[in-house]
Design a protein around this motif. Structure first.
Motif, PDB file in Angstrom:
ATOM      1  N   GLY A  70       0.830  -1.202   0.000  1.00  0.00           N
ATOM      2  CA  GLY A  70       0.000   0.000   0.000  1.00  0.00           C
ATOM      3  C   GLY A  70       0.863   1.250   0.000  1.00  0.00           C
ATOM      4  O   GLY A  70       0.527   2.261  -0.622  1.00  0.00           O
ATOM      5  N   THR A  74       1.049   5.473  -4.025  1.00  0.00           N
ATOM      6  CA  THR A  74       1.240   6.864  -4.465  1.00  0.00           C
ATOM      7  C   THR A  74       2.509   7.048  -5.290  1.00  0.00           C
ATOM      8  O   THR A  74       2.653   8.030  -5.999  1.00  0.00           O
ATOM      9  N   ILE A  83      -3.438   2.381 -10.487  1.00  0.00           N
ATOM     10  CA  ILE A  83      -4.806   1.861 -10.418  1.00  0.00           C
ATOM     11  C   ILE A  83      -4.777   0.339 -10.198  1.00  0.00           C
ATOM     12  O   ILE A  83      -5.575  -0.215  -9.439  1.00  0.00           O
ATOM     13  N   SER A  84      -3.812  -0.340 -10.801  1.00  0.00           N
ATOM     14  CA  SER A  84      -3.689  -1.793 -10.621  1.00  0.00           C
ATOM     15  C   SER A  84      -3.304  -2.127  -9.185  1.00  0.00           C
ATOM     16  O   SER A  84      -3.880  -3.012  -8.555  1.00  0.00           O
ATOM     17  N   ALA A  87      -6.124  -1.628  -6.840  1.00  0.00           N
ATOM     18  CA  ALA A  87      -7.100  -2.724  -6.914  1.00  0.00           C
ATOM     19  C   ALA A  87      -6.558  -3.959  -6.189  1.00  0.00           C
ATOM     20  O   ALA A  87      -7.296  -4.665  -5.505  1.00  0.00           O
ATOM     21  N   GLN A  90      -6.721  -3.411  -2.445  1.00  0.00           N
ATOM     22  CA  GLN A  90      -8.122  -3.529  -2.017  1.00  0.00           C
ATOM     23  C   GLN A  90      -8.527  -5.003  -1.929  1.00  0.00           C
ATOM     24  O   GLN A  90      -9.206  -5.414  -0.995  1.00  0.00           O
ATOM     25  N   ASP A  91      -8.082  -5.793  -2.906  1.00  0.00           N
ATOM     26  CA  ASP A  91      -8.358  -7.235  -2.861  1.00  0.00           C
ATOM     27  C   ASP A  91      -7.822  -7.859  -1.581  1.00  0.00           C
ATOM     28  O   ASP A  91      -8.487  -8.655  -0.934  1.00  0.00           O
ATOM     29  N   GLY A  94      -9.902  -7.083   1.250  1.00  0.00           N
ATOM     30  CA  GLY A  94     -11.143  -7.846   1.079  1.00  0.00           C
ATOM     31  C   GLY A  94     -10.951  -9.300   1.481  1.00  0.00           C
ATOM     32  O   GLY A  94     -11.821  -9.905   2.117  1.00  0.00           O
ATOM     33  N   HIS A  95      -9.794  -9.872   1.130  1.00  0.00           N
ATOM     34  CA  HIS A  95      -9.517 -11.259   1.515  1.00  0.00           C
ATOM     35  C   HIS A  95      -9.462 -11.390   3.027  1.00  0.00           C
ATOM     36  O   HIS A  95      -9.928 -12.372   3.595  1.00  0.00           O
ATOM     37  N   GLU A 174      -9.268 -14.426  -7.395  1.00  0.00           N
ATOM     38  CA  GLU A 174      -8.842 -13.033  -7.479  1.00  0.00           C
ATOM     39  C   GLU A 174      -7.324 -12.898  -7.579  1.00  0.00           C
ATOM     40  O   GLU A 174      -6.810 -11.970  -8.183  1.00  0.00           O
ATOM     41  N   SER A 176      -5.267 -14.532  -9.252  1.00  0.00           N
ATOM     42  CA  SER A 176      -4.656 -14.758 -10.563  1.00  0.00           C
ATOM     43  C   SER A 176      -4.292 -13.418 -11.222  1.00  0.00           C
ATOM     44  O   SER A 176      -3.291 -13.322 -11.913  1.00  0.00           O
ATOM     45  N   PHE A 177      -5.092 -12.409 -10.956  1.00  0.00           N
ATOM     46  CA  PHE A 177      -4.741 -11.072 -11.477  1.00  0.00           C
ATOM     47  C   PHE A 177      -3.473 -10.544 -10.800  1.00  0.00           C
ATOM     48  O   PHE A 177      -2.605  -9.976 -11.455  1.00  0.00           O
ATOM     49  N   HIS A 178      -3.334 -10.781  -9.511  1.00  0.00           N
ATOM     50  CA  HIS A 178      -2.159 -10.272  -8.798  1.00  0.00           C
ATOM     51  C   HIS A 178      -0.879 -10.837  -9.397  1.00  0.00           C
ATOM     52  O   HIS A 178       0.102 -10.134  -9.604  1.00  0.00           O
ATOM     53  N   TYR A 181      -0.281  -9.443 -12.871  1.00  0.00           N
ATOM     54  CA  TYR A 181       0.127  -8.049 -12.721  1.00  0.00           C
ATOM     55  C   TYR A 181       1.584  -7.977 -12.253  1.00  0.00           C
ATOM     56  O   TYR A 181       2.396  -7.222 -12.799  1.00  0.00           O
TER      57      TYR A 181
ATOM     58  N   ARG B  68     -16.698  -6.960  -6.532  1.00  0.00           N
ATOM     59  CA  ARG B  68     -15.674  -6.217  -7.266  1.00  0.00           C
ATOM     60  C   ARG B  68     -15.313  -6.952  -8.551  1.00  0.00           C
ATOM     61  O   ARG B  68     -14.754  -6.394  -9.469  1.00  0.00           O
ATOM     62  N   ARG B  69     -15.583  -8.262  -8.570  1.00  0.00           N
ATOM     63  CA  ARG B  69     -15.178  -9.120  -9.673  1.00  0.00           C
ATOM     64  C   ARG B  69     -16.365  -9.911 -10.171  1.00  0.00           C
ATOM     65  O   ARG B  69     -17.404  -9.938  -9.536  1.00  0.00           O
ATOM     66  N   PHE B 182      -8.541  -3.712 -15.438  1.00  0.00           N
ATOM     67  CA  PHE B 182      -7.323  -3.748 -14.617  1.00  0.00           C
ATOM     68  C   PHE B 182      -7.449  -4.731 -13.459  1.00  0.00           C
ATOM     69  O   PHE B 182      -6.483  -5.017 -12.781  1.00  0.00           O
ATOM     70  N   ASP B 184      -8.440  -7.765 -14.045  1.00  0.00           N
ATOM     71  CA  ASP B 184      -8.536  -9.035 -14.730  1.00  0.00           C
ATOM     72  C   ASP B 184      -7.155  -9.484 -15.190  1.00  0.00           C
ATOM     73  O   ASP B 184      -6.407  -8.703 -15.774  1.00  0.00           O
ATOM     74  N   ALA B 185      -6.821 -10.751 -14.914  1.00  0.00           N
ATOM     75  CA  ALA B 185      -5.494 -11.264 -15.274  1.00  0.00           C
ATOM     76  C   ALA B 185      -5.208 -11.080 -16.755  1.00  0.00           C
ATOM     77  O   ALA B 185      -4.075 -10.804 -17.158  1.00  0.00           O
ATOM     78  N   TYR B 188      -3.025  -8.240 -18.417  1.00  0.00           N
ATOM     79  CA  TYR B 188      -1.586  -8.103 -18.200  1.00  0.00           C
ATOM     80  C   TYR B 188      -0.808  -9.050 -19.101  1.00  0.00           C
ATOM     81  O   TYR B 188      -0.324 -10.085 -18.671  1.00  0.00           O
TER      82      TYR B 188
END
Lengths: 328, 203
Positions: A70, A74, A83-84, A87, A90-91, A94-95, A174, A176-178, A181, B68-69, B182, B184-185, B188
């Motif tokens: 976190g 900035t 933005i990624s 997100a 935030q995930d 949320g977890h 969720e 999988s995006f991390h 990224y 969110r998803r 952004f 979504d996997a 990227y």
């Protein structure tokens, strides 16, 4: 994200002897059949206790894990990365929410869990006690620490406790995006300027040791977990998970032309297992017990947030508010 | 506290380090059960809980926590205390077998939403609505209407008026979900860059 290096309490198997043998046999048969245990089912006291401990540690790790990342929101390079990363953080928070709820179904309230985190009674993944100096550290966390977490979480999602498995299914989807990224960020550093490459190499050099600690002490010295494996609380041994992680990610790191600061690291082609310098488990214990570079800061940030949010929670409270143990 | 993060260094001094002041009871508020409809025409299913002071706040937090998803077209929440729960049954026995037929018929009926758990480890799914005078009667009514040869492990009944539904005006809350690539996997893709680098590197 989360590490499998959770510390189970020394298991006193004699408490199992005091359980009702018929119910215990039914309970074990259910797990053997691959059925899930639900909150209203009978369960041995030891099962409940160890699950609360494990899920709670996992929840705390999500919340504390959001701090080193976190801090980079900035300063992330460019709007897209900001933005990624936002997100992703935030995930993670949320977890934490999902996992606290799963632990609550076992009878420990959220207040108690948060108090135990702040007082140091409950633990969280050791890796977050290390600082993220540069953007490359943040990329290392997003890619490789999350990769380690996924290895662990995919294993645990096949466990026996229904609410925990449901939370993990959602979390894994969720994550999988991390992972993508994180890898994307690292590819950009790796294919960038020499300075960017050096930055990531330095991040690897800093994080490799905690990464090896991440899956917990070697099987040779870790606590007796046979009963936890049988009850599908712990799904894979620490060394097996470490090996799986190395198998999946060391080639990807090498592919990018980076080096790993362990001259003994290589795959034994005969056994199919990775060989490495034994991590310093004394340091692992010392850091997990509070003496790491960032333990104090992480807990202070969490404590101050809790104190400063108090008036908001009180203002929101209604007369009819009543706590109920969640259903599932 | 000396941190790498200037914002941490700017945090005010509150209380004593390492000590948390005692909490008032219910500091984390009450619990609310959350149900999500993934697609138009699909049934609502139970997703989990949120902590909130009331049903309105629970609705907002549920949206943040659970939608969110993935696709979502609607969600609703209700206080955990307002969910009536049947016993959870074993291997082959049906939860409806433990519910007795309604003997008395109430004159004042309201509607109740009924949910089934069809597999242990899965989530409760909405099956329909019945009219009844009490939760017990609702379960008995549900037995008449929804019991079939499928084993139901557990039944929930919630009075429709205890539920905070998504209003028509709120349906656009989820319209932007597909645009948020952004999260979504698949957004990227580094493959080409990596391939080009490897070709250069190995040349």
């Amino acid at each position: 994200m989360y590490g499998g290096g959770n510390t189970f309490e020394g298991i006193k198997t004699d408490s199992i002897a005091q359980e009702d043998p018929i119910r215990l046999a039914e309970f074990e048969a259910r797990i053997e059949r691959g059925e899930k245990i639900e909150p209203t089912d009978w369960m041995p006291a030891l099962y409940r206790k160890q699950l609360i401990r494990m899920i709670e540690q996992h929840a705390h790790s999500e919340i504390i894990g959001a701090l080193p990342e976190g801090t980079w929101i900035t300063r992330a390079p460019g709007f897209k990365r900001k933005i990624s990363l936002m997100a992703k953080v935030q995930d993670e928070v949320g977890h934490g929410q999902l996992l606290y709820s799963a632990a609550e179904t076992l009878g420990k309230t959220r207040e108690e869990m948060i108090d135990d985190l702040i007082s140091g009674k409950s633990k969280y993944s050791n890796i977050f006690n290390y600082p993220a100096f540069t953007w490359a550290d943040s990329c290392f966390i997003s890619w490789l620490v999350d990769a380690g977490a996924i290895v662990n979480q995919l294993a645990n999602a096949k466990g026996s406790y229904g609410p925990y498995c449901r939370a993990l299914d959602r979390i894994c989807a969720e994550e999988s995006f991390h992972l993508k990224y994180g890898h994307h960020c690292v590819i950009y550093l790796a294919t960038g300027t020499q300075k960017q490459r050096d930055m990531f190499q330095e991040a690897i050099n800093r994080w490799w040791k905690p990464m090896m600690h991440f899956f917990g002490p070697s099987d040779k010295i870790s606590a007796h977990t046979e009963v936890l494996m049988r009850w599908k609380v712990k799904m894979s041994s620490n060394d097996d998970m470490r090996n799986q992680f190395l198998d999946m990610y060391v080639p990807k790191i090498w592919e990018l032309g980076f080096t790993i600061p362990d001259e003994n690291l290589k795959k034994n082609t005969e056994t199919g297992r990775w060989e490495y310098t034994e991590p310093d488990w004394e340091e692992f214990k010392r850091v997990i017990n509070g003496d790491g570079p960032c333990n104090k800061e992480r807990l202070e940030v969490r404590r101050i947030a809790e104190e400063r949010g108090r008036w908001v929670r009180q203002a929101l409270k209604k007369a009819q508010t009543q706590y109920t143990v969640p259903l599932a | 506290m000396k941190s790498l993060d200037p914002r941490v260094n700017r945090l005010p001094v509150v209380g004593k380090p390492g000590e948390i002041s005692p909490k008032v009871p219910l500091d984390q508020l009450g619990t609310f059960e959350v149900f999500v409809q993934p697609k138009e025409g699909k049934p609502f299913q139970h997703e989990g809980i949120v902590h909130a002071p009331d049903v309105e706040m629970a609705f907002v937090l549920a949206k943040e926590t659970f939608t969110r998803r993935f696709t979502c077209v609607s969600l609703y929440v209700c206080d955990t205390r307002n969910v009536y729960v049947s016993p959870l049954t074993e291997a082959t026995s049906n939860a409806y077998d433990l519910i007795s037929e309604a003997t008395e018929k109430s004159t004042h009926k309201t509607s109740y939403e009924i949910y089934h758990l069809l597999k242990r480890g899965k989530q409760h799914v909405h099956v329909g609505t019945v009219q009844a005078g009490s939760p017990q009667e609702a379960m008995a009514e549900a037995k008449k209407v929804f019991k079939n040869d499928k084993t139901v492990y557990n039944i929930w009944a919630v009075k429709t008026s205890d539920i905070r539904f998504t209003t028509d005006e709120e349906k656009d809350l989820w319209l932007t979900l597909p645009e948020k690539k952004f999260r979504d996997a698949s957004a990227y893709k580094g493959g080409d860059k990596l391939k080009e680098f490897l070709e250069r590197h190995n040349a």
